[in-house]
Design a protein around this motif. Structure first.
Motif, PDB file in Angstrom:
ATOM      1  N   ILE A  51      13.052  46.499  45.200  1.00 44.17           N
ATOM      2  CA  ILE A  51      11.776  45.535  45.357  1.00 44.17           C
ATOM      3  C   ILE A  51      12.498  44.156  45.548  1.00 44.17           C
ATOM      4  CG2 ILE A  51       9.695  44.853  44.834  1.00 44.17           C
ATOM      5  CD1 ILE A  51       9.625  47.730  45.716  1.00 44.17           C
ATOM      6  N   ASN A  52      12.416  43.701  46.416  1.00 45.18           N
ATOM      7  CA  ASN A  52      13.151  42.256  46.495  1.00 45.18           C
ATOM      8  C   ASN A  52      12.098  41.141  45.937  1.00 45.18           C
ATOM      9  OD1 ASN A  52      13.947  39.611  47.378  1.00 45.18           O
ATOM     10  ND2 ASN A  52      14.640  40.440  49.310  1.00 45.18           N
ATOM     11  N   ARG A  57       7.959  37.017  45.292  1.00 44.56           N
ATOM     12  CA  ARG A  57       7.588  35.437  44.936  1.00 44.56           C
ATOM     13  C   ARG A  57       6.982  34.770  45.953  1.00 44.56           C
ATOM     14  NH1 ARG A  57       7.874  31.066  46.565  1.00 44.56           N
ATOM     15  NH2 ARG A  57       9.639  31.752  47.885  1.00 44.56           N
ATOM     16  N   ALA A  58       7.589  34.974  47.408  1.00 51.18           N
ATOM     17  CA  ALA A  58       7.250  34.210  48.561  1.00 51.18           C
ATOM     18  C   ALA A  58       5.881  34.807  49.030  1.00 51.18           C
ATOM     19  CB  ALA A  58       8.045  34.720  49.607  1.00 51.18           C
ATOM     20  N   ILE A  59       5.555  36.162  48.839  1.00 47.89           N
ATOM     21  CA  ILE A  59       4.174  36.701  49.352  1.00 47.89           C
ATOM     22  C   ILE A  59       3.125  36.040  48.082  1.00 47.89           C
ATOM     23  CG2 ILE A  59       2.745  38.733  49.042  1.00 47.89           C
ATOM     24  CD1 ILE A  59       5.292  40.044  50.318  1.00 47.89           C
ATOM     25  N   THR A  60       3.479  36.135  46.793  1.00 46.53           N
ATOM     26  CA  THR A  60       2.502  35.609  45.758  1.00 46.53           C
ATOM     27  C   THR A  60       2.256  34.101  46.047  1.00 46.53           C
ATOM     28  OG1 THR A  60       3.532  37.356  44.072  1.00 46.53           O
ATOM     29  CG2 THR A  60       2.158  35.410  43.461  1.00 46.53           C
ATOM     30  N   THR A  81      -4.217  43.617  45.214  1.00 42.05           N
ATOM     31  CA  THR A  81      -4.251  44.484  46.291  1.00 42.05           C
ATOM     32  C   THR A  81      -3.298  44.039  47.406  1.00 42.05           C
ATOM     33  OG1 THR A  81      -6.684  44.704  45.900  1.00 42.05           O
ATOM     34  CG2 THR A  81      -5.759  44.995  48.266  1.00 42.05           C
ATOM     35  N   ALA A  82      -2.960  42.680  47.689  1.00 39.08           N
ATOM     36  CA  ALA A  82      -1.936  42.431  48.755  1.00 39.08           C
ATOM     37  C   ALA A  82      -0.567  42.591  48.473  1.00 39.08           C
ATOM     38  CB  ALA A  82      -2.099  40.743  48.738  1.00 39.08           C
ATOM     39  N   LEU A  83      -0.472  42.624  47.049  1.00 39.06           N
ATOM     40  CA  LEU A  83       1.195  43.038  46.710  1.00 39.06           C
ATOM     41  C   LEU A  83       1.232  44.632  46.768  1.00 39.06           C
ATOM     42  CD1 LEU A  83       1.593  40.834  43.463  1.00 39.06           C
ATOM     43  CD2 LEU A  83       2.785  40.624  45.756  1.00 39.06           C
TER      44      LEU A  83
END
Length: 122
Positions: A51-52, A57-60, A81-83
């Motif tokens: 898991i990169n 971090r970028a998605i969060t 949910t998004a993660l």
């Protein structure tokens, strides 16, 4: 089972019940723990086998800075949910959100919300 952790990720957001919190914003801190079978999945020193965490971090960061909720409980649930949707191969993801500027009397460091979940389809 391996764990990938991002600790104390700081973001400026516009979450809160009070209009001042939503207008002025505030800093939140997040801890994200991802349970992932590193021992069996990472065999070739290749970022595509894990898991990169830069992607986590970028998605969060993108999610937290573009969504606004009255409750950090709602923020935590929706971020989780998004993660999970983005990383369906994980075992579980745990998200903690700390809020430091809480408008209530008393002496304390912060208020923390913690949620945990697993992907629906494996």
């Amino acid at each position: 089972m391996g764990m990938i952790r991002i600790n104390n990720l700081r973001v400026h957001t516009f979450n809160g019940v009070l209009p001042e919190e939503r207008r002025n914003g505030q800093q939140l801190a997040l801890d994200i723990a991802i349970k992932y079978p590193i021992e069996t999945k990472v065999r070739h020193d290749d970022v595509h086998e894990t898991i990169n965490y830069a992607e986590v971090r970028a998605i969060t960061d993108e999610f937290v800075t573009t969504h606004s909720y009255k409750l950090i409980e709602s923020l935590a649930n929706h971020l989780l949910t998004a993660l999970l949707d983005h990383f369906p191969t994980v075992e579980t993801i745990n998200v903690k959100i700390r809020k430091y500027s809480v408008p209530m009397p008393g002496i304390f460091d912060d208020v923390e919300i913690e949620v945990e979940g697993a992907p629906h389809a494996k």
